[in-house]
Design a protein around this motif. Structure first.
Motif, PDB file in Angstrom:
ATOM      1  N   LEU A   1       0.808  -1.226   0.000  1.00  0.00           N
ATOM      2  CA  LEU A   1       0.000   0.000   0.000  1.00  0.00           C
ATOM      3  C   LEU A   1       0.841   1.276   0.000  1.00  0.00           C
ATOM      4  N   THR A   2       2.136   1.155   0.005  1.00  0.00           N
ATOM      5  CA  THR A   2       3.004   2.337   0.033  1.00  0.00           C
ATOM      6  C   THR A   2       2.609   3.304  -1.083  1.00  0.00           C
ATOM      7  N   GLY A   3       2.373   4.562  -0.704  1.00  0.00           N
ATOM      8  CA  GLY A   3       2.029   5.586  -1.674  1.00  0.00           C
ATOM      9  C   GLY A   3       0.597   5.561  -2.167  1.00  0.00           C
ATOM     10  N   LEU A   4      -0.262   4.753  -1.545  1.00  0.00           N
ATOM     11  CA  LEU A   4      -1.659   4.661  -1.981  1.00  0.00           C
ATOM     12  C   LEU A   4      -2.344   6.019  -1.885  1.00  0.00           C
ATOM     13  N   ARG A   5      -3.168   6.329  -2.892  1.00  0.00           N
ATOM     14  CA  ARG A   5      -3.879   7.612  -2.934  1.00  0.00           C
ATOM     15  C   ARG A   5      -5.378   7.352  -2.769  1.00  0.00           C
ATOM     16  N   VAL A   6      -5.937   7.884  -1.695  1.00  0.00           N
ATOM     17  CA  VAL A   6      -7.326   7.601  -1.330  1.00  0.00           C
ATOM     18  C   VAL A   6      -8.106   8.900  -1.211  1.00  0.00           C
ATOM     19  N   LEU A   7      -9.290   8.909  -1.798  1.00  0.00           N
ATOM     20  CA  LEU A   7     -10.223  10.025  -1.644  1.00  0.00           C
ATOM     21  C   LEU A   7     -11.492   9.501  -0.991  1.00  0.00           C
ATOM     22  N   TYR A   8     -11.840  10.112   0.133  1.00  0.00           N
ATOM     23  CA  TYR A   8     -13.092   9.786   0.824  1.00  0.00           C
ATOM     24  C   TYR A   8     -14.043  10.949   0.607  1.00  0.00           C
ATOM     25  N   ALA A   9     -15.274  10.649   0.132  1.00  0.00           N
ATOM     26  CA  ALA A   9     -16.258  11.698  -0.130  1.00  0.00           C
ATOM     27  C   ALA A   9     -17.494  11.456   0.727  1.00  0.00           C
ATOM     28  N   GLY A  10     -17.848  12.415   1.576  1.00  0.00           N
ATOM     29  CA  GLY A  10     -19.048  12.263   2.394  1.00  0.00           C
ATOM     30  C   GLY A  10     -18.862  12.807   3.783  1.00  0.00           C
ATOM     31  N   GLU A  11     -19.584  12.237   4.711  1.00  0.00           N
ATOM     32  CA  GLU A  11     -19.599  12.737   6.082  1.00  0.00           C
ATOM     33  C   GLU A  11     -18.392  12.264   6.882  1.00  0.00           C
ATOM     34  N   GLY A  12     -17.856  13.140   7.708  1.00  0.00           N
ATOM     35  CA  GLY A  12     -16.728  12.784   8.557  1.00  0.00           C
ATOM     36  C   GLY A  12     -17.179  12.085   9.821  1.00  0.00           C
ATOM     37  N   ASN A  13     -17.793  10.925   9.674  1.00  0.00           N
ATOM     38  CA  ASN A  13     -18.361  10.191  10.818  1.00  0.00           C
ATOM     39  C   ASN A  13     -17.363   9.190  11.382  1.00  0.00           C
ATOM     40  N   GLY A  14     -17.849   8.253  12.206  1.00  0.00           N
ATOM     41  CA  GLY A  14     -16.962   7.309  12.859  1.00  0.00           C
ATOM     42  C   GLY A  14     -16.246   6.380  11.902  1.00  0.00           C
TER      43      GLY A  14
END
Length: 319
Positions: A158-171
């Protein structure tokens, strides 16, 4: 006549409460163990044989409840289920009193409650009992382990993995931030509506941990500012927004963060993840959820193996 009274006092809390409290090697180790178990669910010697695992689910659960129940069975334990009204906690008994009773009978407690998380800590201290947070409003740590394991299964290193999370900043987002902050040189962006972001304390903690491995964790409030290169797009159900905020127009604030085929086309090689349950038409388009780039059903299956890894660790020697 000997002393037959049980007078034990509180002990130190022990369990999985927040991924922010676990050392990075343990988090990545749990994810790696989940992948091992995914490939071979019998790769263990029933380490929980003869033990009792309490399963308190005071809120609805499909995948997490089933995962921990089956995990306990496969590891040799006897699961003891409790629904939302089955314990006197529902009638106002202090968490500490419940903990002292359960601690004299159970070997571990898995709990999903409406909160606060401190109640689970109190259950653990008073009962001298390992407790697994199976979701409170603050965080869903076993989901973070499962998500990291799903990524490891799908991408390998996973080194250098690029992740985008879209939505609510929940648990769920909080757990993902703490999990991905352990990945060297990862680039993680949380795109959340203004006013619905990750709690500042959790975001700062993830940023500090990420910096130690050359990774970045950041937050934006406009998808126009999203990175040009993304390997994975994640989202989760907008399930807590209406409950936490009085704004009747909250859906309008969330609409720009809907993951549609059009949005995903900005990153033609990106995979898609969602922790479920999903509301098709709200946070995600059905053709994305069920499409060829979706890792969602692998992600759901991985919850069992993440639960096995967590139970194996929390009840292991020295824990």
């Amino acid at each position: 006549m000997g002393d037959t009274h049980i007078q034990q006092g509180p002990g130190p809390e022990h369990g999985l409460f927040s991924l922010a409290e676990l050392p990075p090697p343990l988090i990545t180790g749990l994810a790696a163990r989940a992948v091992e178990l995914f490939h071979d669910g019998t790769a263990h010697d029933r380490p929980l044989a003869g033990r009792a695992v309490g399963l308190l689910f005071a809120r609805p659960s499909t995948r997490t409840r089933t995962a921990f129940t089956v995990a306990a069975l496969r590891l040799g334990a006897a699961p003891v289920p409790y629904g939302p009204a089955d314990l006197h906690l529902a009638g106002g008994e202090p968490a500490g009193d419940t903990g002292r009773a359960l601690g004299s009978m159970l070997d571990v407690l898995v709990a999903r409650t409406p909160g606060p998380l401190d109640d689970l800590r109190d259950l653990s201290r008073q009962g001298r009992l390992p407790v697994v947070n199976a979701q409170t409003p603050e965080e869903h740590p076993s989901q973070g382990v499962s998500d990291l394991a799903t990524l490891a299964l799908s991408f390998g290193d996973l080194t250098g993995l690029r992740v985008l999370y879209a939505g609510e900043g929940n648990g769920t987002a909080v757990a993902l931030a703490h999990a991905l902050a352990t990945v060297p040189r990862a680039r993680v962006t949380f795109a959340t509506p203004a006013g619905y972001g990750l709690p500042e304390e959790d975001l700062r903690a993830a940023e500090r941990r990420a910096a130690a491995v050359g990774a970045t964790v950041g937050q934006i409030h406009d998808l126009c500012a999203a990175p040009r290169e993304v390997d994975v797009v994640c989202t989760t159900r907008w399930r807590t927004a209406a409950a936490r905020h009085a704004d009747p127009a909250w859906r309008e604030a969330f609409r720009p963060f809907h993951v549609s085929e059009g949005l995903l086309s900005r990153w033609p090689r990106a995979s898609f993840m969602h922790d479920l349950p999903a509301q098709r038409g709200d946070e995600v388009e059905g053709r994305v959820l069920d499409g060829p780039r979706s890792l969602v059903w692998t992600q759901a299956a991985m919850k069992l193996y993440a639960a096995m890894a967590v139970l194996e660790w929390i009840t292991g020697p020295g824990d």
